[in-house]
Design a protein around this motif. Structure first.
Motif, PDB file in Angstrom:
ATOM      1  N   ILE A   1     128.703 128.983  79.985  1.00  0.00           N
ATOM      2  CA  ILE A   1     127.056 129.958  79.988  1.00  0.00           C
ATOM      3  C   ILE A   1     127.292 130.712  81.241  1.00  0.00           C
ATOM      4  CG2 ILE A   1     126.734 128.164  82.079  1.00  0.00           C
ATOM      5  CD1 ILE A   1     123.947 129.643  79.386  1.00  0.00           C
ATOM      6  N   SER A   2     126.129 131.665  80.672  1.00  0.00           N
ATOM      7  CA  SER A   2     126.838 133.372  82.227  1.00  0.00           C
ATOM      8  C   SER A   2     125.289 133.120  82.839  1.00  0.00           C
ATOM      9  CB  SER A   2     126.723 134.616  81.171  1.00  0.00           C
ATOM     10  OG  SER A   2     125.544 134.822  81.028  1.00  0.00           O
TER      11      SER A   2
ATOM     12  N   GLN B   1     116.714 131.640  80.611  1.00  0.00           N
ATOM     13  CA  GLN B   1     116.381 131.096  78.660  1.00  0.00           C
ATOM     14  C   GLN B   1     117.310 129.368  77.967  1.00  0.00           C
ATOM     15  OE1 GLN B   1     114.685 132.578  76.884  1.00  0.00           O
ATOM     16  NE2 GLN B   1     114.155 134.252  78.848  1.00  0.00           N
ATOM     17  N   ARG B   2     118.317 129.073  78.756  1.00  0.00           N
ATOM     18  CA  ARG B   2     119.131 128.185  78.630  1.00  0.00           C
ATOM     19  C   ARG B   2     118.191 126.933  79.612  1.00  0.00           C
ATOM     20  NH1 ARG B   2     123.470 125.133  78.050  1.00  0.00           N
ATOM     21  NH2 ARG B   2     124.046 123.279  79.356  1.00  0.00           N
TER      22      ARG B   2
ATOM     23  N   ALA C   1     130.491 138.088  76.418  1.00  0.00           N
ATOM     24  CA  ALA C   1     129.067 139.322  76.232  1.00  0.00           C
ATOM     25  C   ALA C   1     127.846 138.312  76.374  1.00  0.00           C
ATOM     26  CB  ALA C   1     128.995 139.418  74.422  1.00  0.00           C
ATOM     27  N   PRO C   2     127.504 138.803  77.920  1.00  0.00           N
ATOM     28  CA  PRO C   2     126.657 137.570  78.425  1.00  0.00           C
ATOM     29  C   PRO C   2     125.310 138.352  77.874  1.00  0.00           C
ATOM     30  CG  PRO C   2     128.037 138.451  80.457  1.00  0.00           C
ATOM     31  CD  PRO C   2     128.989 139.210  78.899  1.00  0.00           C
ATOM     32  N   ALA C   3     125.011 139.357  77.711  1.00  0.00           N
ATOM     33  CA  ALA C   3     124.380 140.027  77.319  1.00  0.00           C
ATOM     34  C   ALA C   3     122.953 139.351  75.830  1.00  0.00           C
ATOM     35  CB  ALA C   3     123.909 141.834  76.667  1.00  0.00           C
ATOM     36  N   LEU C   4     124.259 139.071  74.972  1.00  0.00           N
ATOM     37  CA  LEU C   4     124.151 138.710  73.284  1.00  0.00           C
ATOM     38  C   LEU C   4     123.932 137.133  73.646  1.00  0.00           C
ATOM     39  CD1 LEU C   4     124.010 138.865  71.128  1.00  0.00           C
ATOM     40  CD2 LEU C   4     126.397 138.476  70.799  1.00  0.00           C
ATOM     41  N   GLN C   5     124.435 136.572  74.965  1.00  0.00           N
ATOM     42  CA  GLN C   5     124.195 135.228  74.691  1.00  0.00           C
ATOM     43  C   GLN C   5     122.531 134.226  75.660  1.00  0.00           C
ATOM     44  OE1 GLN C   5     125.873 133.096  78.712  1.00  0.00           O
ATOM     45  NE2 GLN C   5     127.198 131.671  77.216  1.00  0.00           N
ATOM     46  N   LYS C   6     122.750 135.344  75.794  1.00  0.00           N
ATOM     47  CA  LYS C   6     121.392 135.723  76.655  1.00  0.00           C
ATOM     48  C   LYS C   6     120.306 135.858  75.775  1.00  0.00           C
ATOM     49  CE  LYS C   6     118.061 138.394  80.350  1.00  0.00           C
ATOM     50  NZ  LYS C   6     117.969 138.771  81.049  1.00  0.00           N
ATOM     51  N   ARG C   7     120.450 136.858  74.879  1.00  0.00           N
ATOM     52  CA  ARG C   7     119.095 136.977  73.780  1.00  0.00           C
ATOM     53  C   ARG C   7     119.644 135.843  72.393  1.00  0.00           C
ATOM     54  NH1 ARG C   7     119.278 140.743  77.376  1.00  0.00           N
ATOM     55  NH2 ARG C   7     117.486 142.444  77.261  1.00  0.00           N
ATOM     56  N   SER C   8     120.601 135.013  72.730  1.00  0.00           N
ATOM     57  CA  SER C   8     120.897 134.213  71.355  1.00  0.00           C
ATOM     58  C   SER C   8     120.114 133.351  72.325  1.00  0.00           C
ATOM     59  CB  SER C   8     122.579 133.445  71.461  1.00  0.00           C
ATOM     60  OG  SER C   8     123.343 135.144  70.910  1.00  0.00           O
TER      61      SER C   8
ATOM     62  N   PRO D   1     127.234 129.410  67.259  1.00  0.00           N
ATOM     63  CA  PRO D   1     128.743 130.596  67.737  1.00  0.00           C
ATOM     64  C   PRO D   1     128.174 131.297  69.186  1.00  0.00           C
ATOM     65  CG  PRO D   1     128.129 131.169  65.370  1.00  0.00           C
ATOM     66  CD  PRO D   1     127.338 129.938  65.900  1.00  0.00           C
ATOM     67  N   LEU D   2     126.836 131.572  68.656  1.00  0.00           N
ATOM     68  CA  LEU D   2     125.903 132.759  69.508  1.00  0.00           C
ATOM     69  C   LEU D   2     126.478 132.424  71.218  1.00  0.00           C
ATOM     70  CD1 LEU D   2     123.971 135.344  67.020  1.00  0.00           C
ATOM     71  CD2 LEU D   2     126.032 135.352  67.511  1.00  0.00           C
ATOM     72  N   VAL D   3     125.502 131.431  71.136  1.00  0.00           N
ATOM     73  CA  VAL D   3     125.456 131.212  72.746  1.00  0.00           C
ATOM     74  C   VAL D   3     126.296 130.660  72.812  1.00  0.00           C
ATOM     75  CG1 VAL D   3     123.285 129.564  71.996  1.00  0.00           C
ATOM     76  CG2 VAL D   3     125.484 128.552  71.783  1.00  0.00           C
ATOM     77  N   ARG D   4     127.391 130.146  72.593  1.00  0.00           N
ATOM     78  CA  ARG D   4     129.293 130.164  72.893  1.00  0.00           C
ATOM     79  C   ARG D   4     130.252 131.879  73.635  1.00  0.00           C
ATOM     80  NH1 ARG D   4     130.077 126.605  68.830  1.00  0.00           N
ATOM     81  NH2 ARG D   4     129.449 124.522  69.364  1.00  0.00           N
ATOM     82  N   ALA D   5     129.566 132.699  73.262  1.00  0.00           N
ATOM     83  CA  ALA D   5     129.876 133.836  73.422  1.00  0.00           C
ATOM     84  C   ALA D   5     129.494 134.669  74.781  1.00  0.00           C
ATOM     85  CB  ALA D   5     129.081 135.188  72.166  1.00  0.00           C
ATOM     86  N   ASP D   6     130.627 133.427  75.610  1.00  0.00           N
ATOM     87  CA  ASP D   6     130.634 134.630  77.143  1.00  0.00           C
ATOM     88  C   ASP D   6     131.411 135.950  77.299  1.00  0.00           C
ATOM     89  OD1 ASP D   6     133.332 133.014  76.503  1.00  0.00           O
ATOM     90  OD2 ASP D   6     133.626 131.994  77.861  1.00  0.00           O
TER      91      ASP D   6
END
Length: 380
Positions: free
Chosen positions: A273-274, A280-281, A227-234, A220-225
Motif C-alpha cells: 500500500i502506498s 481509500q483503503r 504506480a501510487p496514483a493508479l493504486q489510489k484510484r484503484s 491486480p490494480l490495488v497491488r500496483a505499488d
C-alpha cells in the motif's frame, strides 16, 4: 506644465473558450434540462460546479490530499444521485429517450477526446509524477469532458454502458501491464488513471456481470505499488464497487463467495500500500467489516489483529483524511468484533511495541475507544 497622465492600459480581452468546452457545456445543459423536464433527480448541485479552492495551492500544500474538485468524487456523487427516487418513469420522457438513443454516438466521441493526446498537454516532464497526474485531471479540457460524460451516462442505456466498460477495462489492463514492467511513463500512468476514474463513473450502472468483471480487474490494480496514483484510484474504484454491489455479491456470487477473496486481497496487499492510497483503503475496509463474522468464522477472526495493527499505524499518518478514516474504521472494527472489551484488550497489546510511534498510536486509539464506548451501558 504638469505632465500628462499616462493612458491606462486597455484590459486584455478574455480568451475565447475552446470549441470542446462549448460543446461539453451545451451537452451537459441539454441533459440537465431534459432530466428536469422529465422529473428526474437534479445533478447540477452534485457536479462540484463553483466548489473548492485553488487546485495548484492544494497540490503544493499536500500532494496526498484529495483535491476539492476531484473529478472522481464529482462523478460518483452525480451517478449516485441518478439512482435516487423510487421511480424510473422519468426515463420514458421523450427528451430523455431521444438523448438515450443518441448515446451510442456521443459517448464514444467524448471518450475518444478524453483519451486523445491533446488531453495530456498539461504534462510537465520535469514534474513529480503525482503532480503531473493531478495537473491533467484538473485541466479544463479533461474536467469538462469528464463532466459531460458524467451527465450523459445518467441517461444512457445500460447495454451501451456495459460495452464501454468492457473497452475501458481492456485498455486499463493493458496500461497497467506496461506500468508494471518498469518505471512508470507519465503519459501511460495518466491514461490509466483516467480510465480508472471512468470505470468508477460507470460502475453504478452496470449489472451483476459487469460487477464481476470489475472485481476481477481491481484485484491486480490495488497491488500496483509501482504506480501510487493508479493504486489510489484503484481503491476508489473498489470503494465504489463495495458501495453498490457489496451487499449483493460479497455473500452470494455466481463465481463463489467473494468475501474470502476480498478479505485475502486486503490482507495480502497491506505490504504494497502506498501512503496516498491509505484513505481509500480504509474506506474499503470500513465497508468490508460490516460483512465479517468474527465470532463464527475463524478466518475472519484471524484477520482482525492484522486489520487492527494497520488501523493503529494509520492514526499517525501525515494525511489528515487518512487519520480521520482510521479513527472511523477503528470504531467500526470494534463494533464488528462483537466483543468490545476483548477488542480493547487486544489493542492494549500495542503498548508493548518496540517503536515509540506505535506506542503513541496505541495510546491515541485507546483514548478514542474509551471515548466512544466507555460510557455505554455494556462498557467494560
Amino acid at each position: 506644465p504638469e505632465p500628462e497622465p499616462e493612458p491606462e492600459p486597455e484590459p486584455e480581452p478574455e480568451p475565447e473558450p475552446e470549441p470542446d468546452e462549448v460543446a461539453c457545456a451545451a451537452l451537459r445543459s441539454l441533459v440537465f434540462r431534459s432530466r428536469e423536464r422529465a422529473g428526474a433527480p437534479a445533478l447540477s448541485e452534485l457536479l462540484g460546479e463553483g466548489a473548492g479552492g485553488d487546485d495548484e495551492d492544494a497540490m503544493i500544500e499536500d500532494e496526498e490530499e484529495d483535491d476539492a474538485d476531484d473529478i472522481g468524487v464529482q462523478r460518483s456523487r452525480a451517478l449516485l444521485a441518478a439512482q435516487l427516487g423510487s421511480s424510473e418513469a422519468w426515463r420514458a420522457h421523450a427528451d430523455v429517450m431521444a438523448l438515450s438513443s443518441l448515446a451510442s454516438r456521443f459517448l464514444p466521441i467524448l471518450f475518444g477526446h478524453l483519451d486523445s493526446d491533446k488531453a495530456f498537454a498539461a504534462l510537465n516532464p520535469g514534474q513529480n509524477p503525482n503532480h503531473q497526474v493531478a495537473a491533467v485531471l484538473t485541466s479544463p479540457r479533461v474536467s469538462n469532458l469528464s463532466k459531460a460524460i458524467t451527465a450523459y451516462a445518467s441517461v444512457a442505456p445500460m447495454p451501451l454502458l456495459e460495452k464501454l466498460l468492457k473497452q475501458i477495462v481492456q485498455r486499463l489492463l493493458q496500461a497497467a501491464a506496461v506500468l508494471g514492467n518498469g518505471r512508470p511513463d507519465p503519459t501511460v500512468l495518466t491514461r490509466a488513471v483516467i480510465l480508472c476514474e471512468l470505470a468508477s463513473a460507470l460502475t453504478p450502472f452496470v449489472n451483476t456481470a459487469g460487477a464481476e468483471l470489475l472485481f476481477r480487474v481491481v484485484a491486480p490494480l490495488v497491488r500496483a505499488d509501482a504506480a501510487p496514483a493508479l493504486q489510489k484510484r484503484s481503491y476508489k474504484l473498489l470503494a465504489t464497487w463495495l458501495a453498490h454491489f457489496g451487499a449483493e455479491l460479497l455473500v452470494e456470487a455466481e463465481g463463489g463467495d467473494r468475501l474470502p477473496q476480498l478479505l485475502q486481497l486486503m490482507t495480502a496487499s497491506i505490504l504494497t500500500i502506498s501512503p496516498s492510497a491509505r484513505t481509500q483503503r480504509l474506506k474499503c475496509l470500513g465497508m468490508l467489516v460490516a460483512h465479517l463474522d468474527v465470532q463464527g468464522n475463524a478466518d475472519h477472526a484471524a484477520a482482525l489483529p492484522q486489520l487492527m495493527s494497520e488501523t493503529v499505524v494509520c492514526t499517525k499518518d501525515s494525511n489528515g483524511k487518512a487519520r480521520t478514516a482510521a479513527y472511523d474504521f477503528l470504531g467500526r472494527l470494534a463494533r464488528g468484533s462483537g466483543n468490545v472489551p476483548g477488542f480493547v484488550e487486544q489493542a492494549v497489546g500495542g503498548l508493548a511495541a518496540r517503536t515509540p510511534q506505535m506506542k503513541s498510536a496505541t495510546a491515541l486509539c485507546l483514548a478514542r475507544l474509551i471515548f466512544d464506548f466507555g460510557r455505554a451501558p455494556e462498557a467494560p
